[in-house]
Write an enzyme that holds these catalytic residues in place. Sequence first.
Site, short mmCIF file in Angstrom:
data_model
loop_
_atom_site.label_atom_id
_atom_site.label_comp_id
_atom_site.label_asym_id
_atom_site.label_seq_id
_atom_site.Cartn_x
_atom_site.Cartn_y
_atom_site.Cartn_z
N LYS A 115 0.96 -1.08 -0.04
CA LYS A 115 -0.12 0.12 0.04
C LYS A 115 0.96 1.49 0.06
O LYS A 115 1.54 1.58 0.84
CB LYS A 115 -0.85 -0.17 1.27
N GLU A 175 -1.20 5.24 -7.83
CA GLU A 175 -0.71 6.15 -6.69
C GLU A 175 0.51 6.80 -7.22
O GLU A 175 1.44 6.16 -7.62
CB GLU A 175 -0.53 5.08 -5.65
N CYS A 433 -25.28 26.32 25.48
CA CYS A 433 -23.85 26.09 25.71
C CYS A 433 -23.09 26.66 24.54
O CYS A 433 -23.14 26.45 23.24
CB CYS A 433 -23.48 24.50 25.69
ZN LIG Z 1 -21.47 23.31 27.70
#
Ligand SMILES: [Zn+2]
Length: 671
Positions: A115, A175, A433
């Site tokens: 590979k 490749e 949040c």
């Molecule tokens: Zn938070």
Amino acid sequence: MEKQTKKRIDDLIDQINNHNYAYYVLDDPQLTDSEYDHLFRELEILEKKNPSLVLPTSPTQRVGHAVSSDLQSYNHEVPMLSLSNAINKNEIEEFYKRILKWFKNKNIDFVAEPKIDGLGVSLIYKNGILEKALTRGDGFKGEDITHNVKTMPSVPLMLRDTRNEIPSFIEVRGEIYMSISDFEKLNNRRKNADEKLFANARNAAAGSVRQLDPKITASRNLSIFCYEIGGSDKINFDNQIDMLSYLKSVGLPVNPLSKKVKNGQDMIAYHRTLENNRLRINYEIDGSVIKVNNYKLRERLGLRARSPRWAIAAKFKAKQTESQLLAIELQVGRTGVITPVAKIKEVDLSGVMISSATLHNQDEIDRKDIRINDFVLIERSGDVIPKITKVLKEKRPKNAKKFSISDYIWPDPNCKVERIKDQAAFRCLNPNCKLRVTAMLEHFCSKNAMNIEGMGPKIVEQLLNENLISSVDDIFRLQYEDLVVLERFKDKSAINLINSINNAKQTTFPRFVFGLGIPNVGQHISKVIDRYCNSSIDNLRQLKVEEMEEIDGIGSTVADAIENYFKDKENDKIVNKCLQNGVNIIPTLFNKSNQKMLNKRIVITGSFETLSRSDLKLRLENNGATVTSTISSKTSALIVGQKPGSKLSKAKKFNIPIIYEQELQNFLDKN
Ligand SMILES: [Zn+2]
């Protein structure tokens, strides 16, 4: 006279091409460098004197003009799928056993090959002449790098037609890589010129192949190994070994280390040998690839969602180094999921400076007993984020501190965390949040989503702090006057940002839906739904879970997530406000010339002689059809191959039109 010159030019081109073939494909050069240079110079001089005789495929024409703008993107005719990974010997064995079981313990040949840690490329030859080269990109769309690939002497501009076997069209996959010695030479040159060094050979190859000016690429000595045919016209092979020898015969370099293997033991032995010898090979390899040799068997195995079942990429053990864990920080993602990140003492890991590593989740921290101030082993493979593999307990300092996400003191007292049901991850429950909202907004603006240029993480944070935006729809109400008074903004940058927001309003369904950040709805899924919903958000809103689950490629997790998203009134409102504030979804044209199968829902069962199921699926989808996995009263037709399953009887029960293989071509042509 002209005739004689022409003959000499042809002769020189042949000699040069033969030399390249002997050098790059056979690894058996017949000419010395200076002999080769002589031929090349003679050709250049003759062509200069006789410009009308210059062929576009002449080796002197490899380096052309620079391209003026960004590299253009094109769709791959057949997607370049990625392979699923095996990370140890058990997983290689499992792959072998799975295939064996599928074919009831028949004798099966496999091909193993190294590979290459390079860049995937697709080469398109028409009537034997190199017409286009595309990067792999995301597998569906790649960038046009033809001007650069042409400069690579190992890539023939014209295929060798020795056996009269050149198809009118062939797409070859390979490749591109830079050899380690060329990489070191390049970095030495850059060091002497006081230029930035490349971290590794792969980055150097990637940087070289995406240049606008082919002269730069030509100076970089790139190489290629070809390993597969993506598509072709009227040329068929029984197996990989035959296909590779064909590629070689037409002048394309193939890896000499490819080898036939018979069983799981062979595969592991091949993988080990390669790993033990990897430092002796003059190019970077990061594992081995193992494929079923026979093409008919491959077709029967078919594809999973994004990777073929008939191949696996076995990875080498990654490179490791030691460092100290200084702190654990918590990141909050766009869905509220919390990811702990290790901050480590900066350390060099195979050429890259590393200062943080992923910790995945609390379970992993507990299982490995990772404590702040511990000495740890850091590992990195490929381009992925480094991770902590092991705590060096014998070196544990006295001030080592345990860490728990639940005890973490958040800057915002409203933030509360809870473990997600049946999962290792924690999530922040605070709907406002700030960390989460920031992540959501950043994602929405990012390149693959709405692509709002200039709206990077820093600007998002600033606008959030100034209370100018709190959800994604607010972005489209921003005014020049809001921005120009802010720190960091000048007249021009305010105008630019407003302009790019306005540009981003004209968008596509996949961009917008991906941008919303619905859990598990990535780019690929967004594209699948786009086709099914005809680019309509209203259609998406009305989709029932059962309906979505029928779409090939969408499971119940995704279907539930989409339904839950729109059930939330707040989300629904945000989507509406985006549309009211000017977001305009341009419908996707799936195939301008042929959309006759739009809105048709097709089910496939059995296997086919004339084409693979994945090809059939692609052809249907290109005609606008949706391929679903189960029969219902809404199914438009069932396509039946050999050994059909229970779908056939079900289709008969529902009176659904049935198409057999002998009628298939007619059906595809008509529709
Ligand atoms: Zn938070």
